[in-house]
Enzyme design. Structure first.
Site, short mmCIF file in Angstrom:
data_model
loop_
_atom_site.label_atom_id
_atom_site.label_comp_id
_atom_site.label_asym_id
_atom_site.label_seq_id
_atom_site.Cartn_x
_atom_site.Cartn_y
_atom_site.Cartn_z
N CYS A 2 35.85 24.45 45.29
CA CYS A 2 36.61 23.42 45.99
C CYS A 2 37.41 22.55 45.00
CB CYS A 2 35.67 22.50 46.75
SG CYS A 2 34.60 23.40 47.86
N ARG A 27 41.85 27.24 41.79
CA ARG A 27 40.38 27.24 41.80
C ARG A 27 39.83 28.18 42.85
NH1 ARG A 27 38.29 22.85 39.10
NH2 ARG A 27 36.47 22.61 40.43
N TRP A 74 36.29 26.02 49.43
CA TRP A 74 35.82 27.40 49.24
C TRP A 74 34.50 27.47 49.99
CZ3 TRP A 74 31.72 30.12 47.01
CH2 TRP A 74 31.96 31.46 46.72
N ASN A 98 32.63 18.66 46.78
CA ASN A 98 32.53 19.93 46.07
C ASN A 98 31.07 20.06 45.65
OD1 ASN A 98 32.73 22.18 44.46
ND2 ASN A 98 33.88 21.18 42.82
N GLY A 99 30.43 21.17 45.99
CA GLY A 99 29.03 21.36 45.62
C GLY A 99 28.22 21.81 46.82
N GLU A 460 34.06 44.99 31.17
CA GLU A 460 35.12 44.01 31.39
C GLU A 460 36.32 44.65 32.09
OE1 GLU A 460 35.33 41.07 31.64
OE2 GLU A 460 37.43 40.52 31.42
N LYS A 464 37.69 43.49 35.73
CA LYS A 464 39.08 43.01 35.86
C LYS A 464 39.80 43.78 36.95
CE LYS A 464 39.38 40.31 34.26
NZ LYS A 464 38.73 39.29 33.53
N GLU A 467 38.21 43.05 40.64
CA GLU A 467 38.36 41.71 41.23
C GLU A 467 39.78 41.45 41.74
OE1 GLU A 467 37.77 38.10 38.84
OE2 GLU A 467 38.30 39.21 37.05
N HIS A 483 22.23 60.62 34.28
CA HIS A 483 20.95 60.24 34.85
C HIS A 483 21.10 59.82 36.31
CE1 HIS A 483 19.04 60.75 31.01
NE2 HIS A 483 20.06 60.11 30.47
N LYS A 581 37.91 30.18 40.68
CA LYS A 581 38.08 30.18 39.23
C LYS A 581 36.83 29.64 38.54
CE LYS A 581 40.21 30.51 35.29
NZ LYS A 581 40.21 31.87 34.73
#
Ligand code: M6R
Length: 586
Positions: A2, A27, A74, A98-99, A460, A464, A467, A483, A581
């Site tokens: 948020c 964000r 968010w 926010n939280g 990585e 990338k 997402e 395996h 973010k």
């Protein structure tokens, strides 16, 4: 997560709030809203979707409001929709949050008012209104004694139309000082157009803002003076600078970012001047997402060169695993934002057990930076795109420098110092990456494989790509495929094979042959003149470089590949769906 923006002054609050919220869009969010106060009333406008959707409603807003709060949400409690969007009102109280309020259920049962929304935030508003007897500060101090969890709150009281209240615990919030006007915001970019002067709020601190004055209190009600800070970043850093996306801009900023990071820790042929390390135990690297992948590289490099045992752990696991720690260990927490909830919790756990901590952080003055025993800043500059690029590379570079310091091997530093020009050459391969993206854009799933540092790079590269492109992708240690996972390889399955580590080249090559024999379409990322005849369908070649530089060069190539794949698929590159973010809730 948020975003919060608040204003009090003489200008039209609505314009300033909307402008600030737009700067906080990076964000990640799914709904937006603002509350405007004037003459004993507070008007709320909110909706699902982007700030631009909200903006269209504002023709009906009151003519003059000089104090207000705004929010990008968010979703955590309740789906993204108008009802759940912030601000929330309860009686005379209107707030943004926010939280996560963790004792929301208990409070909900205890308070005898039915909330309208499904959010934990509205419960906080009801609690505050219940406690409010005309003295906002007393109500806030009482409320924060009852609230459990994390919160950054911007609060308006209907009968105090020119005053803005703010409080934070475990969620970021800063206070901006203007000239005859003051602000609250989740992050600096929202303030830059108006002021560079800001204050950091410590845990549990409360700020009271009028246009002329800002007063701070500790959680137990003591008034405190705080040091005003000056933001160093410029306005342009929050703009795209001619690029189509922040991600493209940030990918291209890497030579400069790496240069700035290297020069901070390698001066006059000396690594980390003035810093001493005496690690008798284990180095435990703790982080989330890409920062964790940088940690995997750090583990590889420190163990290889300095021969100190290192673990790399995911913060959300570490914090609940009751880790066995020794005071001789060093906990390194890595984070771009410095606000990631699980990483902050991991750091606090280590500190509570008396274990020395070091934070590798990009955002100046962030929670991790303030709370760790030692901080090494990456000098990536502000990173706006949700997918990290330059901050990741700088984390990896910093860890490699640290590995060389611990190994007392300053000679190899020349190679790291030459990285910026190497990265410039990697960036010249944009067109090749774009062509490959066109080929791979229809894939439904693919695999990244590699060994050693190429395995970290695979993790990585895979993150990338998935997402931002939404193509399902998995990263595997190349030797592990047989395996189980190799059963998924069939005619045409794309496999991106990383072969930049010369020591392991022949071993990985055998694994590539195994997938090729089962029909995989192979894109190899490798060094110059590597012999891949008959094995790879496509090859991306790194400019001449050593194994030490390869993971950074490879990361930039894979970022370009992921970027163009997402662009080709028409995705929202900078704000991919469901992502934030800075992950300030666990
Ligand atoms: O701010 P942090 O570095 O602590 O963030 C950690 C992860 O959330 C972050 O790296 C995330 O995985 C990125 N979106 C990856 O591009």
């Amino acid at each position: 997560m948020c975003g919060i923006m608040g204003y009090t002054g003489d200008r039209d609050a609505k314009d300033i709030l909307i402008g600030g919220l737009k700067k906080l869009e990076y964000r990640g969010y799914d709904s937006a809203g603002i509350a405007l106060a004037a003459d004993g009333t507070i008007e709320i406008f909110k909706d699902e979707g982007k700030v631009a959707v909200l903006e269209k409603q504002l023709d009906q807003a009151m003519e003059i409001s000089k104090t207000g709060i705004g929010h990008t949400r968010w979703a955590t409690h309740g789906v993204p929709c108008k009802k759940n969007a912030h601000p929330h009102r309860a009686g005379r109280v209107v707030l943004v949050h926010n939280g996560i309020i963790e004792n929301e259920k208990e409070l909900r049962a205890e308070l005898d008012r039915q909330p309208i929304s499904d959010t934990d935030t509205e419960i906080a508003a009801i609690l505050l209104d219940t406690l409010y007897n005309g003295d906002p500060l007393t109500a806030i101090f009482q409320a924060i004694k009852r609230l459990e969890g994390s919160y950054a709150l911007g609060i308006l009281f209907e009968d105090q139309p020119q005053t803005l209240y703010a409080v934070r615990k475990d969620s970021p919030l800063i206070v901006g000082r203007g000239n005859g006007e003051n602000f609250i915001a989740s992050d600096i970019p929202a303030l830059l157009e108006h002021t560079r002067q800001y204050y950091l709020l410590n845990e549990g601190e409360v700020a009271v803002l009028t246009k002329e004055r800002i007063t701070f209190f500790t959680a137990d009600g003591q008034q405190v003076n705080k040091e005003v800070l000056t933001a160093e970043q410029d306005l342009q850093s929050a703009e795209k600078g001619g690029y189509a996306h922040f991600m493209a801009k940030e990918i291209h900023e890497q030579p400069e970012a790496v240069q700035a990071t290297v020069s901070r820790y390698y001066k006059d042929h000396t690594l980390f001047p003035g810093e001493e390390f005496n690690i008798q135990g284990t180095i435990r690297i703790v982080a989330c997402g890409s920062a964790y992948h940088a940690g995997l590289l750090g583990k590889y490099a420190i163990e290889k060169w300095a021969r100190i045992p290192v673990t790399a752990e995911i913060a959300s696991e570490f914090r609940y695993n009751d880790p066995i720690l020794s005071k001789e260990d060093l906990i390194i927490v890595i984070s771009q934002s410095g606000e990631t909830a699980d990483s902050v919790a991991a750091l606090r756990l280590a500190k509570a057990r008396g274990v020395p901590t070091l934070a590798i952080v990009n955002v100046w003055g962030s929670t991790l930076a303030r709370e760790a025993d030692r901080v090494f800043y990456t000098a990536a500059g502000p990173e706006i795109s949700v997918a990290t690029t330059k901050a990741y590379t700088c984390q990896a570079v910093l860890l490699y420098l640290l590995a060389l310091k611990l190994a007392e091997n300053e000679l190899a530093c020349e190679k790291i110092a030459a990285l910026p020009s190497l990265l410039e050459r990697v960036l010249e391969q944009g067109e090749q990456c774009r062509a490959l993206a066109q080929k791979f854009k229809q894939a439904h799933r693919l695999f990244f494989i590699g060994r050693g540092q190429d395995h970290a790079l695979a993790c990585e590269g895979s993150l990338k790509l998935k997402e931002i492109s939404y193509i399902h992708s998995e990263a595997y240690a190349a030797g592990e495929l047989k395996h189980g996972t190799i059963s998924l390889i069939e005619e045409g399955t794309p496999v991106i094979a990383l072969l930049t580590d010369r020591e392991r080249f022949s071993k990985t090559l055998s694994n590539v042959k195994e997938v090729k024999a089962r029909g995989a379409t192979v894109l190899a990322v490798t060094y110059e003149n590597a012999d891949l005849a008959g094995v790879a369908d496509d090859i991306l070649t790194l400019p001449p470089c050593s194994d030490l530089e390869a993971p950074m060069a490879g990361a930039v190539l894979l970022q370009l590949f992921a970027y163009y794949t997402a662009v080709e698929r028409g995705n929202d590159v900078d704000q991919p769906r469901n992502l934030a973010k800075s992950v300030t809730v666990e």
